[in-house]
Write a protein that holds these residues in place. Structure first.
Motif, PDB file in Angstrom:
ATOM      1  N   ALA A  94     -53.730  12.703  -0.190  1.00 55.64           N
ATOM      2  CA  ALA A  94     -55.022  13.027  -0.856  1.00 55.64           C
ATOM      3  C   ALA A  94     -55.709  14.402  -0.553  1.00 55.64           C
ATOM      4  O   ALA A  94     -56.802  14.573  -1.021  1.00 55.64           O
ATOM      5  CB  ALA A  94     -55.905  11.857  -0.554  1.00 55.64           C
ATOM      6  N   THR A  95     -54.851  15.152   0.179  1.00 53.01           N
ATOM      7  CA  THR A  95     -55.371  16.419   0.523  1.00 53.01           C
ATOM      8  C   THR A  95     -55.299  17.542  -0.293  1.00 53.01           C
ATOM      9  O   THR A  95     -55.729  18.483  -0.094  1.00 53.01           O
ATOM     10  CB  THR A  95     -54.884  16.732   1.732  1.00 53.01           C
ATOM     11  OG1 THR A  95     -53.601  17.250   1.988  1.00 53.01           O
ATOM     12  CG2 THR A  95     -55.361  15.893   3.107  1.00 53.01           C
ATOM     13  N   THR A  96     -54.663  17.174  -1.554  1.00 54.13           N
ATOM     14  CA  THR A  96     -54.445  18.113  -2.359  1.00 54.13           C
ATOM     15  C   THR A  96     -53.978  17.469  -3.888  1.00 54.13           C
ATOM     16  O   THR A  96     -54.037  16.236  -3.805  1.00 54.13           O
ATOM     17  CB  THR A  96     -52.985  18.817  -2.123  1.00 54.13           C
ATOM     18  OG1 THR A  96     -52.792  19.858  -3.112  1.00 54.13           O
ATOM     19  CG2 THR A  96     -51.642  18.010  -2.455  1.00 54.13           C
ATOM     20  N   ARG A  97     -54.289  18.277  -4.905  1.00 54.44           N
ATOM     21  CA  ARG A  97     -54.473  17.742  -5.939  1.00 54.44           C
ATOM     22  C   ARG A  97     -52.886  17.092  -6.548  1.00 54.44           C
ATOM     23  O   ARG A  97     -51.931  17.730  -5.914  1.00 54.44           O
ATOM     24  CB  ARG A  97     -54.627  18.761  -7.214  1.00 54.44           C
ATOM     25  CG  ARG A  97     -54.527  18.195  -8.746  1.00 54.44           C
ATOM     26  CD  ARG A  97     -54.702  19.475  -9.893  1.00 54.44           C
ATOM     27  NE  ARG A  97     -54.750  18.954 -11.033  1.00 54.44           N
ATOM     28  CZ  ARG A  97     -55.481  18.318 -11.741  1.00 54.44           C
ATOM     29  NH1 ARG A  97     -56.735  18.121 -11.400  1.00 54.44           N
ATOM     30  NH2 ARG A  97     -55.474  17.969 -13.096  1.00 54.44           N
ATOM     31  N   ARG A  98     -52.944  16.014  -7.028  1.00 52.10           N
ATOM     32  CA  ARG A  98     -51.727  15.310  -7.005  1.00 52.10           C
ATOM     33  C   ARG A  98     -51.497  14.477  -8.563  1.00 52.10           C
ATOM     34  O   ARG A  98     -52.602  14.104  -9.050  1.00 52.10           O
ATOM     35  CB  ARG A  98     -51.564  14.302  -5.849  1.00 52.10           C
ATOM     36  CG  ARG A  98     -52.037  13.322  -5.755  1.00 52.10           C
ATOM     37  CD  ARG A  98     -52.281  12.723  -4.344  1.00 52.10           C
ATOM     38  NE  ARG A  98     -52.988  11.217  -4.016  1.00 52.10           N
ATOM     39  CZ  ARG A  98     -54.078  11.130  -4.181  1.00 52.10           C
ATOM     40  NH1 ARG A  98     -55.023  11.968  -4.341  1.00 52.10           N
ATOM     41  NH2 ARG A  98     -54.555   9.705  -4.241  1.00 52.10           N
ATOM     42  N   ASP A  99     -50.277  13.948  -8.573  1.00 52.29           N
ATOM     43  CA  ASP A  99     -50.106  12.969  -9.742  1.00 52.29           C
ATOM     44  C   ASP A  99     -50.830  11.662  -9.223  1.00 52.29           C
ATOM     45  O   ASP A  99     -50.450  11.107  -8.005  1.00 52.29           O
ATOM     46  CB  ASP A  99     -48.929  12.796 -10.053  1.00 52.29           C
ATOM     47  CG  ASP A  99     -48.364  11.864 -11.287  1.00 52.29           C
ATOM     48  OD1 ASP A  99     -49.147  11.023 -11.436  1.00 52.29           O
ATOM     49  OD2 ASP A  99     -47.327  12.043 -11.900  1.00 52.29           O
ATOM     50  N   LEU A 100     -51.573  10.876 -10.098  1.00 53.06           N
ATOM     51  CA  LEU A 100     -52.324   9.789  -9.627  1.00 53.06           C
ATOM     52  C   LEU A 100     -51.619   8.528 -10.006  1.00 53.06           C
ATOM     53  O   LEU A 100     -52.175   7.323  -9.897  1.00 53.06           O
ATOM     54  CB  LEU A 100     -53.896   9.789 -10.097  1.00 53.06           C
ATOM     55  CG  LEU A 100     -54.773  10.850  -9.385  1.00 53.06           C
ATOM     56  CD1 LEU A 100     -56.173  10.900 -10.033  1.00 53.06           C
ATOM     57  CD2 LEU A 100     -54.846  10.432  -7.715  1.00 53.06           C
ATOM     58  N   ALA A 101     -50.406   8.525 -10.570  1.00 49.07           N
ATOM     59  CA  ALA A 101     -49.946   7.350 -11.112  1.00 49.07           C
ATOM     60  C   ALA A 101     -49.755   6.328 -10.056  1.00 49.07           C
ATOM     61  O   ALA A 101     -49.983   5.225 -10.365  1.00 49.07           O
ATOM     62  CB  ALA A 101     -48.502   7.793 -11.523  1.00 49.07           C
ATOM     63  N   ASP A 102     -49.463   6.785  -8.693  1.00 50.00           N
ATOM     64  CA  ASP A 102     -49.548   5.620  -7.671  1.00 50.00           C
ATOM     65  C   ASP A 102     -50.657   4.931  -7.356  1.00 50.00           C
ATOM     66  O   ASP A 102     -50.711   3.963  -7.283  1.00 50.00           O
ATOM     67  CB  ASP A 102     -48.554   6.257  -6.379  1.00 50.00           C
ATOM     68  CG  ASP A 102     -47.221   6.349  -6.511  1.00 50.00           C
ATOM     69  OD1 ASP A 102     -46.588   5.611  -7.290  1.00 50.00           O
ATOM     70  OD2 ASP A 102     -46.765   7.233  -5.535  1.00 50.00           O
ATOM     71  N   ALA A 103     -51.780   5.573  -7.187  1.00 47.68           N
ATOM     72  CA  ALA A 103     -53.218   5.490  -7.073  1.00 47.68           C
ATOM     73  C   ALA A 103     -53.391   4.350  -8.118  1.00 47.68           C
ATOM     74  O   ALA A 103     -54.233   3.442  -7.815  1.00 47.68           O
ATOM     75  CB  ALA A 103     -53.959   6.676  -6.966  1.00 47.68           C
ATOM     76  N   GLU A 104     -53.224   4.834  -9.267  1.00 47.95           N
ATOM     77  CA  GLU A 104     -53.755   4.019 -10.571  1.00 47.95           C
ATOM     78  C   GLU A 104     -52.912   2.624 -10.413  1.00 47.95           C
ATOM     79  O   GLU A 104     -53.581   1.595 -10.907  1.00 47.95           O
ATOM     80  CB  GLU A 104     -53.660   4.695 -11.937  1.00 47.95           C
ATOM     81  CG  GLU A 104     -54.596   5.874 -11.907  1.00 47.95           C
ATOM     82  CD  GLU A 104     -54.064   6.868 -13.067  1.00 47.95           C
ATOM     83  OE1 GLU A 104     -53.121   6.674 -13.820  1.00 47.95           O
ATOM     84  OE2 GLU A 104     -54.969   7.926 -13.197  1.00 47.95           O
ATOM     85  N   ALA A 105     -51.553   2.639 -10.159  1.00 48.97           N
ATOM     86  CA  ALA A 105     -50.756   1.382 -10.362  1.00 48.97           C
ATOM     87  C   ALA A 105     -51.463   0.480  -8.913  1.00 48.97           C
ATOM     88  O   ALA A 105     -51.269  -0.775  -9.248  1.00 48.97           O
ATOM     89  CB  ALA A 105     -49.283   1.554 -10.183  1.00 48.97           C
ATOM     90  N   THR A 106     -51.606   1.184  -8.203  1.00 46.34           N
ATOM     91  CA  THR A 106     -52.210   0.208  -6.833  1.00 46.34           C
ATOM     92  C   THR A 106     -53.537  -0.374  -7.077  1.00 46.34           C
ATOM     93  O   THR A 106     -53.596  -1.462  -7.125  1.00 46.34           O
ATOM     94  CB  THR A 106     -52.215   1.265  -5.605  1.00 46.34           C
ATOM     95  OG1 THR A 106     -51.295   1.715  -5.435  1.00 46.34           O
ATOM     96  CG2 THR A 106     -52.952   0.226  -4.521  1.00 46.34           C
ATOM     97  N   ILE A 107     -54.436   0.428  -7.966  1.00 41.96           N
ATOM     98  CA  ILE A 107     -55.559  -0.279  -8.540  1.00 41.96           C
ATOM     99  C   ILE A 107     -55.360  -1.581  -9.308  1.00 41.96           C
ATOM    100  O   ILE A 107     -55.856  -2.583  -9.208  1.00 41.96           O
ATOM    101  CB  ILE A 107     -56.549   0.638  -9.044  1.00 41.96           C
ATOM    102  CG1 ILE A 107     -57.001   1.757  -7.883  1.00 41.96           C
ATOM    103  CG2 ILE A 107     -57.666  -0.156  -9.802  1.00 41.96           C
ATOM    104  CD1 ILE A 107     -57.604   2.893  -8.206  1.00 41.96           C
TER     105      ILE A 107
END
Length: 255
Positions: A94-107
Motif C-alpha cells: 500500500a506504499t505505492t499506487r497499485r491495482d486495487l482488484a485484490d483489495a476490492e475482492a477482499t472487501i
C-alpha cells in the motif's frame, strides 16, 4: 449455542478452518451444510458422513446469495446456526499506487459476503430455537498485519458488525465471534507448513473445547490469540504491532 442437535451452515467449508470446524460440529451430533465455490472440495469435506451436505455458493455474487439462501431454507428448514467463515487474504503493497482488484475482492468476500448472507437468513434464524451466528474474524482485526491492510481492516469491520448485531438481536439470535491467530492452513501460499503458526488440529481442539462451555463465550479466543486481542487494553499495542509484523516478515522470508 447448544453443542448438539443444531443444523449448521459453514461457509468456506471446503478447506482449512471451515472444513475442520464443519467436521467437528458434525462429530458433536449436528447436521452440517458446507458451502463454497468448489464442489469437489466440499465433497471431500463431507465424504462418508451422514447428515453432512454440500451446496455451492460464490459469496462475491449478491444475487447468488439470495438464491442460495432460499434454496438452503427450503431444503434445511431446521437451520438455526450460521457460521460466516469464507474469506480470502491477499498481501498488498500500500506504499505505492497499485491495482486495487485484490483489495476490492477482499472487501466483497470478507465483509459484504457475511453481511449479505446474514441479511438473507436473519429472519429465518430469528424464528428458530437456539439460533446463533458465528462470525470468523481474526487476531489481525485487533493488531493488523501491515502487509495485508485490507484483510486486517475487513476483520476489524466484522468484529464491529458482530458487536452491533449482538446487541440488536439480543434474546433472539446469539452472536459469537471466533478470532483465530495465524493457523497452518492454505489461506496464503506456504502458510500450511509455516513454522510459528498454530497447527490446524491443535487450533480446532481448543476451539471446540471453548464451544463446549455453557454459556458459550461470546468471543472464542484460543490462548495463542489472547495477547493480540488484549493488546490495546494491556497498553501493549505498539509493541505487539511491531512484534507481530516482524515475526510475519521473518516467517514469509523463511527465516
Amino acid at each position: 449455542m447448544t453443542p448438539t442437535g443444531n443444523t449448521i451452515l459453514v461457509t468456506g467449508g471446503g478447506s482449512g478452518i471451515g472444513a475442520a470446524l464443519a467436521q467437528r460440529f458434525h462429530d458433536a451430533g449436528n447436521t452440517v451444510i458446507v458451502a463454497g465455490r468448489r464442489q469437489a472440495a466440499l465433497d471431500e469435506t463431507i465424504a462418508g458422513r451422514e447428515r453432512m451436505h454440500a451446496m455451492t455458493l460464490d459469496v462475491e455474487d449478491a444475487s447468488a446469495i439470495d438464491t442460495f439462501a432460499a434454496r438452503l431454507v427450503a431444503e434445511h428448514p431446521a437451520l438455526n446456526v450460521l457460521v460466516n467463515n469464507a474469506g480470502i487474504m491477499k498481501l498488498e503493497d500500500a506504499t505505492t499506487r497499485r491495482d486495487l482488484a485484490d483489495a476490492e475482492a477482499t472487501i466483497v468476500t470478507n465483509l459484504l459476503g457475511p453481511i449479505r448472507l446474514t441479511n438473507a437468513l436473519v429472519d429465518h434464524l430469528k424464528a428458530q430455537p437456539n439460533a446463533a451466528i458465528v462470525n470468523v474474524t481474526s487476531g489481525l482485526g485487533f493488531v493488523p498485519l501491515t502487509a495485508a491492510p485490507t484483510y486486517s481492516a475487513t476483520k476489524a469491520a466484522i468484529h464491529s458488525y458482530t458487536v452491533s448485531l449482538r446487541r440488536s438481536l439480543a434474546g433472539r439470535v446469539e452472536l459469537i465471534e471466533l478470532a483465530p491467530p495465524g493457523v497452518q492452513t492454505d489461506l496464503t501460499p506456504g502458510q500450511a507448513t509455516r513454522p510459528g503458526y498454530l497447527p490446524l488440529v491443535d487450533f480446532i481442539d481448543e476451539v471446540m473445547a471453548l464451544f463446549g462451555r455453557q454459556p458459550t463465550p461470546r468471543e472464542i479466543l484460543v490462548e495463542r490469540v489472547r495477547p493480540i486481542r488484549e493488546a490495546e487494553a494491556d497498553g501493549q499495542f505498539d509493541e505487539r504491532l511491531a512484534t507481530l509484523n516482524e515475526m510475519a516478515e521473518k516467517a514469509r522470508a523463511g527465516g
